[in-house]
Design a protein around this motif. Structure first.
Motif, mmCIF file in Angstrom:
data_model
loop_
_atom_site.group_PDB
_atom_site.id
_atom_site.type_symbol
_atom_site.label_atom_id
_atom_site.label_comp_id
_atom_site.label_asym_id
_atom_site.label_seq_id
_atom_site.Cartn_x
_atom_site.Cartn_y
_atom_site.Cartn_z
ATOM 1 N N SER A 137 0.086 37.578 35.498
ATOM 2 C CA SER A 137 -1.314 37.659 35.021
ATOM 3 C C SER A 137 -1.368 38.935 33.992
ATOM 4 N N CYS A 138 -2.388 38.865 33.063
ATOM 5 C CA CYS A 138 -2.494 39.985 32.197
ATOM 6 C C CYS A 138 -2.426 41.358 32.857
ATOM 7 N N PHE A 139 -3.284 41.418 33.877
ATOM 8 C CA PHE A 139 -3.687 42.583 34.621
ATOM 9 C C PHE A 139 -2.372 43.316 35.120
ATOM 10 N N HIS A 140 -1.290 42.301 35.912
ATOM 11 C CA HIS A 140 -0.229 42.762 36.346
ATOM 12 C C HIS A 140 0.867 43.149 35.539
ATOM 13 N N PHE A 141 0.792 41.985 34.128
ATOM 14 C CA PHE A 141 1.796 42.484 33.321
ATOM 15 C C PHE A 141 1.539 43.958 32.596
ATOM 16 N N CYS A 142 0.518 44.178 32.152
ATOM 17 C CA CYS A 142 0.048 45.450 31.653
ATOM 18 C C CYS A 142 0.773 46.690 32.612
ATOM 19 N N ARG A 143 0.343 46.580 33.821
ATOM 20 C CA ARG A 143 0.874 47.646 35.103
ATOM 21 C C ARG A 143 2.485 47.584 34.767
ATOM 22 N N SER A 144 3.304 46.302 35.003
ATOM 23 C CA SER A 144 4.517 46.289 34.993
ATOM 24 C C SER A 144 5.186 46.542 33.830
ATOM 25 N N PHE A 145 4.567 46.278 32.831
ATOM 26 C CA PHE A 145 5.074 46.490 31.187
ATOM 27 C C PHE A 145 5.034 48.065 31.078
ATOM 28 N N LYS A 146 4.052 48.866 31.626
ATOM 29 C CA LYS A 146 4.072 50.259 31.145
ATOM 30 C C LYS A 146 5.260 50.793 32.290
ATOM 31 N N ALA A 147 5.132 50.586 33.273
ATOM 32 C CA ALA A 147 6.297 51.048 34.383
ATOM 33 C C ALA A 147 7.709 50.994 33.730
ATOM 34 N N ALA A 148 7.906 49.640 32.964
ATOM 35 C CA ALA A 148 9.076 49.652 32.279
ATOM 36 C C ALA A 148 9.530 50.379 31.369
ATOM 37 N N SER A 149 8.378 50.138 30.295
ATOM 38 C CA SER A 149 8.799 50.830 29.168
ATOM 39 C C SER A 149 8.237 52.158 28.739
#
Length: 322
Positions: free
Chosen positions: A230-242
């Motif tokens: 989902s957009c919500f979880h993608f944003c959190r997971s993306f920032k945690a990775a990058s």
């Protein structure tokens, strides 16, 4: 003193049993004579809206496979509802929303004429926005909800505009609707994946996808789809990775390619801007300066000046050898 009447006493048990065992794909099929306008025939994925206008009285509606949201338009009415095994009697006020989860048969007794907006949403939208979480939408027998009321009005209004002919319009509305339902009504059970960072493989996939077409207007939704989040979880997971937001990351990739082209070529800056996702040279130059601290013209000049001594040395060596 008279006996207090149970709202369920007058529900026809045989009719209720019949609809409880039945199912329909399209709620409009149960009430074709009450459909004033609808989105039927438009290229909407997992979303439908229709305006119900009809007389007071009793309605028995079989199970449907969509979540149903009803918003009262004008004047209040005394309403008896049965959703599954639960029966409620209340005054339904204009702007208040009722929610019927998918797969739930319903009974409705309205004392006033019906004038309601119906929104039918595929449950997959809720799961998509929930990402790694399991989402369950409970019944709501009516409460004020300005957001649902506004979304319902916007969807009905869109039927009279070209917006209703665009699948992307319906997708955006579906996502907004699902996000609101998830935040205000749904019950979720979390999975561990919902808070984890993207894997290196997933981050590399997003990077390759964006670099393949830097001129494209990449949305969070498109990037999230690429890794099935989902957009919500993608944003959190993306920032945690990058360590960056998706938008900042895309800008960085664009600016890296822009700097390479500015240094390696004499192409007009507008051409480079278009290649890297900017519609005007001005916007490109502003973003470039904000990112690198200098304008594209200054970056090209500095690169050429830095390369000049090396070029002169190469020319001198060539003359000596000759």
């Amino acid at each position: 003193m008279g006996r207090v009447v149970d709202p369920g006493d007058e529900i026809d048990a045989d009719r209720w049993a019949a609809i409880s065992a039945a199912a329909i794909a399209d709620p409009c099929d149960a009430l074709p004579e009450q459909v004033r306008s609808s989105s039927k025939g438009r290229p909407w994925r997992g979303l439908a809206v229709w305006h119900q206008v009809g007389p007071p009285g009793d309605l028995y509606i079989p199970r449907v496979n969509t979540h149903t949201i009803l918003v009262r338009r004008v004047s209040s009415t005394v309403l008896v509802q049965r959703q599954g095994a639960t029966i409620r009697r209340r005054h339904w006020q204009p702007g208040e929303a009722i929610i019927v989860p998918s797969g739930v048969p319903t009974f409705w007794r309205s004392e006033s004429a019906r004038d309601n907006i119906h929104i039918d949403l595929d449950p997959s939208w809720l799961q998509r926005v929930a990402g790694g979480d399991e989402a369950r939408l409970p019944s709501c027998f009516g409460q004020p909800d300005p957001v649902l009321s506004a979304l319902a009005s916007a969807l009905i209004a869109s039927l009279h505009t070209d917006a209703s002919l665009q699948p992307s319009f319906a997708d955006g509305m579906s996502q907004s609707l699902a996000a609101h339902l998830l935040a205000r009504y749904a019950q979720t059970s979390r999975r561990e994946r919902s808070t984890a960072a993207l894997s290196r493989r997933e981050l590399d996939r997003i990077t390759a996808l964006v670099r393949e077409d830097l001129s494209h207007r990449w949305s969070v939704s498109q990037m999230a789809d690429a890794v099935d989040l989902s957009c919500f979880h993608f944003c959190r997971s993306f920032k945690a990775a990058s360590g960056q937001s998706p938008h900042a990351y895309v800008t960085r990739l664009r600016m890296e390619e822009a700097l390479r082209q500015v240094r390696a070529s004499s192409r007009p800056f507008l051409d480079i801007a278009l290649d890297t996702g900017y519609s005007t040279a001005t916007h490109f130059s502003q973003t470039f300066r904000r990112h690198w601290g200098i304008t594209p013209r200054e970056a090209r000049r500095a690169h050429r000046l830095a390369a000049l001594p090396l070029k002169q040395e190469e020319n001198s060596r060539a003359r000596t050898q000759s």
